[in-house]
Design a protein around this motif. Sequence first.
Motif, PDB file in Angstrom:
ATOM      1  N   PHE A  68       0.845  -1.197   0.000  1.00 13.30           N
ATOM      2  CA  PHE A  68       0.000   0.000   0.000  1.00 13.30           C
ATOM      3  C   PHE A  68       0.878   1.242   0.000  1.00 13.30           C
ATOM      4  O   PHE A  68       1.757   1.387   0.848  1.00 13.30           O
ATOM      5  N   SER A  69       0.644   2.134  -0.959  1.00 14.86           N
ATOM      6  CA  SER A  69       1.457   3.345  -1.068  1.00 14.86           C
ATOM      7  C   SER A  69       0.922   4.438  -0.136  1.00 14.86           C
ATOM      8  O   SER A  69      -0.240   4.836  -0.231  1.00 14.86           O
ATOM      9  N   LEU A  70       1.796   4.936   0.741  1.00 11.60           N
ATOM     10  CA  LEU A  70       1.407   6.026   1.630  1.00 11.60           C
ATOM     11  C   LEU A  70       1.191   7.328   0.872  1.00 11.60           C
ATOM     12  O   LEU A  70       0.598   8.270   1.403  1.00 11.60           O
ATOM     13  N   TYR A  71       1.658   7.384  -0.377  1.00  7.47           N
ATOM     14  CA  TYR A  71       1.435   8.581  -1.186  1.00  7.47           C
ATOM     15  C   TYR A  71      -0.044   8.718  -1.571  1.00  7.47           C
ATOM     16  O   TYR A  71      -0.482   9.810  -1.937  1.00  7.47           O
ATOM     17  N   VAL A  72      -0.780   7.624  -1.490  1.00 13.94           N
ATOM     18  CA  VAL A  72      -2.234   7.703  -1.661  1.00 13.94           C
ATOM     19  C   VAL A  72      -2.817   8.559  -0.541  1.00 13.94           C
ATOM     20  O   VAL A  72      -3.658   9.432  -0.762  1.00 13.94           O
ATOM     21  N   CYS A  73      -2.328   8.318   0.691  1.00 16.04           N
ATOM     22  CA  CYS A  73      -2.776   9.114   1.837  1.00 16.04           C
ATOM     23  C   CYS A  73      -2.367  10.571   1.683  1.00 16.04           C
ATOM     24  O   CYS A  73      -3.150  11.478   1.992  1.00 16.04           O
ATOM     25  N   LEU A  74      -1.146  10.804   1.194  1.00 14.13           N
ATOM     26  CA  LEU A  74      -0.678  12.181   0.987  1.00 14.13           C
ATOM     27  C   LEU A  74      -1.565  12.915  -0.013  1.00 14.13           C
ATOM     28  O   LEU A  74      -1.977  14.068   0.230  1.00 14.13           O
TER      29      LEU A  74
ATOM     30  N   LEU B  45      -4.914  13.689   1.642  1.00 12.35           N
ATOM     31  CA  LEU B  45      -4.808  14.702   2.686  1.00 12.35           C
ATOM     32  C   LEU B  45      -4.669  16.101   2.075  1.00 12.35           C
ATOM     33  O   LEU B  45      -5.319  17.054   2.508  1.00 12.35           O
ATOM     34  N   ILE B  46      -3.830  16.213   1.050  1.00  9.81           N
ATOM     35  CA  ILE B  46      -3.664  17.506   0.376  1.00  9.81           C
ATOM     36  C   ILE B  46      -4.961  17.907  -0.318  1.00  9.81           C
ATOM     37  O   ILE B  46      -5.426  19.051  -0.193  1.00  9.81           O
ATOM     38  N   ALA B  47      -5.563  16.955  -1.048  1.00 10.68           N
ATOM     39  CA  ALA B  47      -6.781  17.245  -1.801  1.00 10.68           C
ATOM     40  C   ALA B  47      -7.908  17.708  -0.889  1.00 10.68           C
ATOM     41  O   ALA B  47      -8.591  18.707  -1.164  1.00 10.68           O
TER      42      ALA B  47
ATOM     43  N   THR C  16      -9.568   9.594   8.361  1.00 14.49           N
ATOM     44  CA  THR C  16      -9.351   8.215   7.897  1.00 14.49           C
ATOM     45  C   THR C  16      -7.926   8.010   7.406  1.00 14.49           C
ATOM     46  O   THR C  16      -7.290   6.984   7.683  1.00 14.49           O
ATOM     47  N   MET C  17      -7.393   8.999   6.668  1.00 13.28           N
ATOM     48  CA  MET C  17      -6.033   8.873   6.143  1.00 13.28           C
ATOM     49  C   MET C  17      -4.998   8.839   7.265  1.00 13.28           C
ATOM     50  O   MET C  17      -4.006   8.108   7.190  1.00 13.28           O
TER      51      MET C  17
END
Length: 248
Positions: free
Chosen positions: A49-55, A58-60, A87-88
């Motif tokens: 799972f890529s943590l950049y999905v969370c990034l 979060l930014i969006a 959630t993130m």
Amino acid sequence: MDWIISDELGLTVGHLVGFGAAGAMIIGGVAPYIPQYRQIKKTQDAEGFSLYVCLALLIANTLRILFWFGKRYELPLLIQSIVMNVTMFVMIHLCVSVRKKNQIIRARERIFTDMERKYFWAWTDFQSYVDCMLVFSVLGAAVTYLLIEFSPFVELIGFMAVFTEAMLGAPQIAKNLQNKSTEGMSVSMVIMWTCGDIFKTAYFIIREAPTQFWVCGGLQVFLDVVILFQVWLYRHNTAAARRLRRGD
């Protein structure tokens, strides 16, 4: 008399449908991460799972919250952004905890205040991720406060918010491409992404949300389909990786 009752009933049904759609928007955005959370918790492996999905999310969603102050949109979308940010952080906390637990040799701690570009968003403590988003939120809020009356800036925030969210699948695509496998990624999560994004894009169009919302929603659906194609493309590698992990 019948017309009045029918009209009132129609209005009531319309309200119920509206409330249902709003609730689905709020909960539906979070739901895809439940199977991914459970899979990481069960396997104690967060590498797929890529943590950049969370990034990206979060930014969006932080930008979308700021956009609300400049151009008011429907309240359920604002609530969805707040719930999604929470959630993130829950997902990040789990991934950081699992990765720290799986370290055979204790590596040097990497934290946000080190300001090392190489380790950006790859910190070893959860607090660093919180600190990073706090800095981003405060700076974003300050700039928005100063330029809130400048319409092109407000529209730019709206576009950046939905475009960043639309690209959230890109880090996962890159992760799968790097691994040549989708092992560790929840397919259920991606299927729910796809269904949710189709519903969300339709909701934007029907409710006449700002143009940025539904255009980027369409892009998001496209990236979801690309990830599902990777599931099929790397199916043999994924099966082999799964057997290796189980020790078969």
